[in-house]
Design a protein around this motif. Structure first.
Motif, PDB file in Angstrom:
ATOM      1  N   ALA A 149      37.846 -23.224 -21.569  1.00  0.00           N
ATOM      2  CA  ALA A 149      38.650 -24.260 -20.920  1.00  0.00           C
ATOM      3  C   ALA A 149      39.940 -24.533 -21.688  1.00  0.00           C
ATOM      4  O   ALA A 149      40.985 -24.774 -21.087  1.00  0.00           O
ATOM      5  CB  ALA A 149      37.833 -25.552 -20.783  1.00  0.00           C
ATOM      6  N   GLY A 150      39.865 -24.470 -23.008  1.00  0.00           N
ATOM      7  CA  GLY A 150      41.042 -24.727 -23.832  1.00  0.00           C
ATOM      8  C   GLY A 150      41.954 -23.523 -23.985  1.00  0.00           C
ATOM      9  O   GLY A 150      43.037 -23.629 -24.558  1.00  0.00           O
ATOM     10  N   GLY A 151      41.511 -22.382 -23.502  1.00  0.00           N
ATOM     11  CA  GLY A 151      42.333 -21.181 -23.549  1.00  0.00           C
ATOM     12  C   GLY A 151      42.300 -20.419 -24.866  1.00  0.00           C
ATOM     13  O   GLY A 151      42.964 -19.397 -24.994  1.00  0.00           O
ATOM     14  N   CYS A 152      41.518 -20.884 -25.837  1.00  0.00           N
ATOM     15  CA  CYS A 152      41.524 -20.203 -27.126  1.00  0.00           C
ATOM     16  C   CYS A 152      40.595 -18.986 -27.155  1.00  0.00           C
ATOM     17  O   CYS A 152      40.733 -18.132 -28.029  1.00  0.00           O
ATOM     18  CB  CYS A 152      41.209 -21.159 -28.269  1.00  0.00           C
ATOM     19  N   ASN A 153      39.665 -18.883 -26.213  1.00  0.00           N
ATOM     20  CA  ASN A 153      38.813 -17.694 -26.150  1.00  0.00           C
ATOM     21  C   ASN A 153      38.403 -17.437 -24.708  1.00  0.00           C
ATOM     22  O   ASN A 153      37.434 -18.000 -24.212  1.00  0.00           O
ATOM     23  CB  ASN A 153      37.575 -17.819 -27.031  1.00  0.00           C
ATOM     24  N   LYS A 154      39.146 -16.555 -24.057  1.00  0.00           N
ATOM     25  CA  LYS A 154      38.832 -16.163 -22.684  1.00  0.00           C
ATOM     26  C   LYS A 154      38.380 -14.710 -22.618  1.00  0.00           C
ATOM     27  O   LYS A 154      38.340 -14.122 -21.542  1.00  0.00           O
ATOM     28  CB  LYS A 154      40.035 -16.396 -21.776  1.00  0.00           C
TER      29      LYS A 154
ATOM     30  N   GLY B 256      39.081  -4.884 -25.855  1.00  0.00           N
ATOM     31  CA  GLY B 256      37.673  -4.673 -26.164  1.00  0.00           C
ATOM     32  C   GLY B 256      36.767  -5.841 -25.864  1.00  0.00           C
ATOM     33  O   GLY B 256      35.555  -5.684 -25.831  1.00  0.00           O
ATOM     34  N   GLU B 257      37.319  -7.011 -25.661  1.00  0.00           N
ATOM     35  CA  GLU B 257      36.488  -8.192 -25.475  1.00  0.00           C
ATOM     36  C   GLU B 257      35.915  -8.267 -24.056  1.00  0.00           C
ATOM     37  O   GLU B 257      36.516  -7.781 -23.105  1.00  0.00           O
ATOM     38  CB  GLU B 257      37.286  -9.455 -25.776  1.00  0.00           C
ATOM     39  N   ALA B 258      34.756  -8.899 -23.942  1.00  0.00           N
ATOM     40  CA  ALA B 258      34.121  -9.082 -22.640  1.00  0.00           C
ATOM     41  C   ALA B 258      33.040 -10.147 -22.761  1.00  0.00           C
ATOM     42  O   ALA B 258      32.457 -10.340 -23.827  1.00  0.00           O
ATOM     43  CB  ALA B 258      33.497  -7.779 -22.141  1.00  0.00           C
ATOM     44  N   LEU B 259      32.777 -10.818 -21.670  1.00  0.00           N
ATOM     45  CA  LEU B 259      31.684 -11.778 -21.569  1.00  0.00           C
ATOM     46  C   LEU B 259      30.812 -11.337 -20.401  1.00  0.00           C
ATOM     47  O   LEU B 259      31.315 -11.110 -19.298  1.00  0.00           O
ATOM     48  CB  LEU B 259      32.225 -13.189 -21.335  1.00  0.00           C
ATOM     49  N   PHE B 260      29.512 -11.207 -20.663  1.00  0.00           N
ATOM     50  CA  PHE B 260      28.573 -10.712 -19.658  1.00  0.00           C
ATOM     51  C   PHE B 260      27.533 -11.770 -19.319  1.00  0.00           C
ATOM     52  O   PHE B 260      27.102 -12.534 -20.183  1.00  0.00           O
ATOM     53  CB  PHE B 260      27.843  -9.464 -20.172  1.00  0.00           C
ATOM     54  N   GLY B 261      27.111 -11.761 -18.064  1.00  0.00           N
ATOM     55  CA  GLY B 261      26.004 -12.589 -17.620  1.00  0.00           C
ATOM     56  C   GLY B 261      24.944 -11.714 -16.983  1.00  0.00           C
ATOM     57  O   GLY B 261      25.262 -10.734 -16.316  1.00  0.00           O
TER      58      GLY B 261
ATOM     59  N   ASN C 144      33.684 -10.275 -28.944  1.00  0.00           N
ATOM     60  CA  ASN C 144      35.049 -10.640 -29.355  1.00  0.00           C
ATOM     61  C   ASN C 144      35.490  -9.756 -30.508  1.00  0.00           C
ATOM     62  O   ASN C 144      34.648  -9.210 -31.234  1.00  0.00           O
ATOM     63  CB  ASN C 144      35.116 -12.083 -29.881  1.00  0.00           C
ATOM     64  N   ILE C 145      36.796  -9.683 -30.706  1.00  0.00           N
ATOM     65  CA  ILE C 145      37.316  -9.205 -31.980  1.00  0.00           C
ATOM     66  C   ILE C 145      36.845 -10.225 -33.012  1.00  0.00           C
ATOM     67  O   ILE C 145      36.960 -11.430 -32.792  1.00  0.00           O
ATOM     68  CB  ILE C 145      38.856  -9.124 -31.951  1.00  0.00           C
ATOM     69  N   ASP C 146      36.281  -9.758 -34.111  1.00  0.00           N
ATOM     70  CA  ASP C 146      35.718 -10.675 -35.103  1.00  0.00           C
ATOM     71  C   ASP C 146      36.833 -11.466 -35.784  1.00  0.00           C
ATOM     72  O   ASP C 146      37.671 -10.889 -36.475  1.00  0.00           O
ATOM     73  CB  ASP C 146      34.908  -9.905 -36.138  1.00  0.00           C
ATOM     74  N   PRO C 147      36.862 -12.790 -35.610  1.00  0.00           N
ATOM     75  CA  PRO C 147      37.948 -13.590 -36.186  1.00  0.00           C
ATOM     76  C   PRO C 147      37.849 -13.762 -37.696  1.00  0.00           C
ATOM     77  O   PRO C 147      38.784 -14.260 -38.320  1.00  0.00           O
ATOM     78  CB  PRO C 147      37.798 -14.943 -35.477  1.00  0.00           C
ATOM     79  N   TYR C 148      36.738 -13.351 -38.289  1.00  0.00           N
ATOM     80  CA  TYR C 148      36.546 -13.535 -39.717  1.00  0.00           C
ATOM     81  C   TYR C 148      37.002 -12.336 -40.543  1.00  0.00           C
ATOM     82  O   TYR C 148      36.836 -12.317 -41.750  1.00  0.00           O
ATOM     83  CB  TYR C 148      35.077 -13.849 -40.020  1.00  0.00           C
ATOM     84  N   PHE C 149      37.556 -11.322 -39.878  1.00  0.00           N
ATOM     85  CA  PHE C 149      38.026 -10.123 -40.573  1.00  0.00           C
ATOM     86  C   PHE C 149      39.454  -9.820 -40.144  1.00  0.00           C
ATOM     87  O   PHE C 149      39.790  -9.939 -38.973  1.00  0.00           O
ATOM     88  CB  PHE C 149      37.128  -8.920 -40.254  1.00  0.00           C
ATOM     89  N   GLU C 150      40.273  -9.397 -41.095  1.00  0.00           N
ATOM     90  CA  GLU C 150      41.628  -8.968 -40.751  1.00  0.00           C
ATOM     91  C   GLU C 150      41.554  -7.639 -40.019  1.00  0.00           C
ATOM     92  O   GLU C 150      40.629  -6.869 -40.207  1.00  0.00           O
ATOM     93  CB  GLU C 150      42.472  -8.829 -42.020  1.00  0.00           C
ATOM     94  N   GLY C 151      42.545  -7.390 -39.223  1.00  0.00           N
ATOM     95  CA  GLY C 151      42.542  -6.149 -38.454  1.00  0.00           C
ATOM     96  C   GLY C 151      41.735  -6.316 -37.185  1.00  0.00           C
ATOM     97  O   GLY C 151      41.219  -7.394 -36.879  1.00  0.00           O
ATOM     98  N   ARG C 152      41.627  -5.222 -36.456  1.00  0.00           N
ATOM     99  CA  ARG C 152      40.966  -5.292 -35.146  1.00  0.00           C
ATOM    100  C   ARG C 152      39.835  -4.279 -35.021  1.00  0.00           C
ATOM    101  O   ARG C 152      39.435  -3.938 -33.918  1.00  0.00           O
ATOM    102  CB  ARG C 152      42.001  -5.050 -34.047  1.00  0.00           C
TER     103      ARG C 152
END
Length: 158
Positions: free
Chosen positions: A44-49, A54-59, A73-81
């Motif tokens: 809703a806030g737009g910070c993770n859609k 490579g990202e995806a959300l599955f149901g 998601n791309i792991d936010p705790y590591f530099e790079g992608r």
């Protein structure tokens, strides 16, 4: 009675704005898990859609009922992608032990192989065996990672 994932569940990309998601989110919250609340807030806030490479959300759907969710998601705790991260796995209590969690995470792993060299997760202790049965290795001494799967030795960031 357990439902076989290849018979009863349909896996689709998910937007957490459907009424079926709200029911699953409320179930997770009542069990003391906040990952789906954070997922909905991030969306809703737009910070993770789940829109980056490579990202995806599955149901996983059982008819009109959303049985479970899992994201990548791309792991936010590591530099790079080159590090992906399993995010927001939750399966409704009535669908647990039916294979739906495995189906969701295996789908995330398959997608991650196309985009990342490494796949990380931070799992609750009760889920350690689940991830290890899927091929994740335990990680000690990293604050934001309990388990890791090496997907490719020769990728250079996707």
């Amino acid at each position: 009675m357990a439902v076989s994932p290849d018979v009863g569940y349909v896996l689709k990309r998910l937007r957490p704005t459907a009424p079926a998601f709200d029911a699953l989110k409320e179930e997770s919250r009542l069990e003391g898990y906040w990952m789906l609340v954070r997922l909905a807030d991030g969306w809703a806030g737009g910070c993770n859609k789940f829109l980056k490479r490579g990202e995806a959300l599955f149901g996983a759907w059982d008819g009109r009922e959303l049985a479970g969710v899992c994201g990548l998601n791309i792991d936010p705790y590591f530099e790079g992608r080159d590090h992906g991260r399993v995010r927001h796995l939750f399966v409704s209590a009535r669908h647990r032990r039916s294979g739906v969690g495995r189906m969701l995470v295996e789908t995330v792993i398959d997608r991650a192989r196309q985009h990342f060299a490494v796949l990380n997760t931070r799992a609750p202790q009760g889920a350690f065996g689940f991830y290890e049965r899927l091929g994740f290795q335990p990680v000690v001494g990293e604050e934001f990672v309990t388990h890791r799967m090496m997907l490719s030795q020769d990728r250079k960031g996707g």
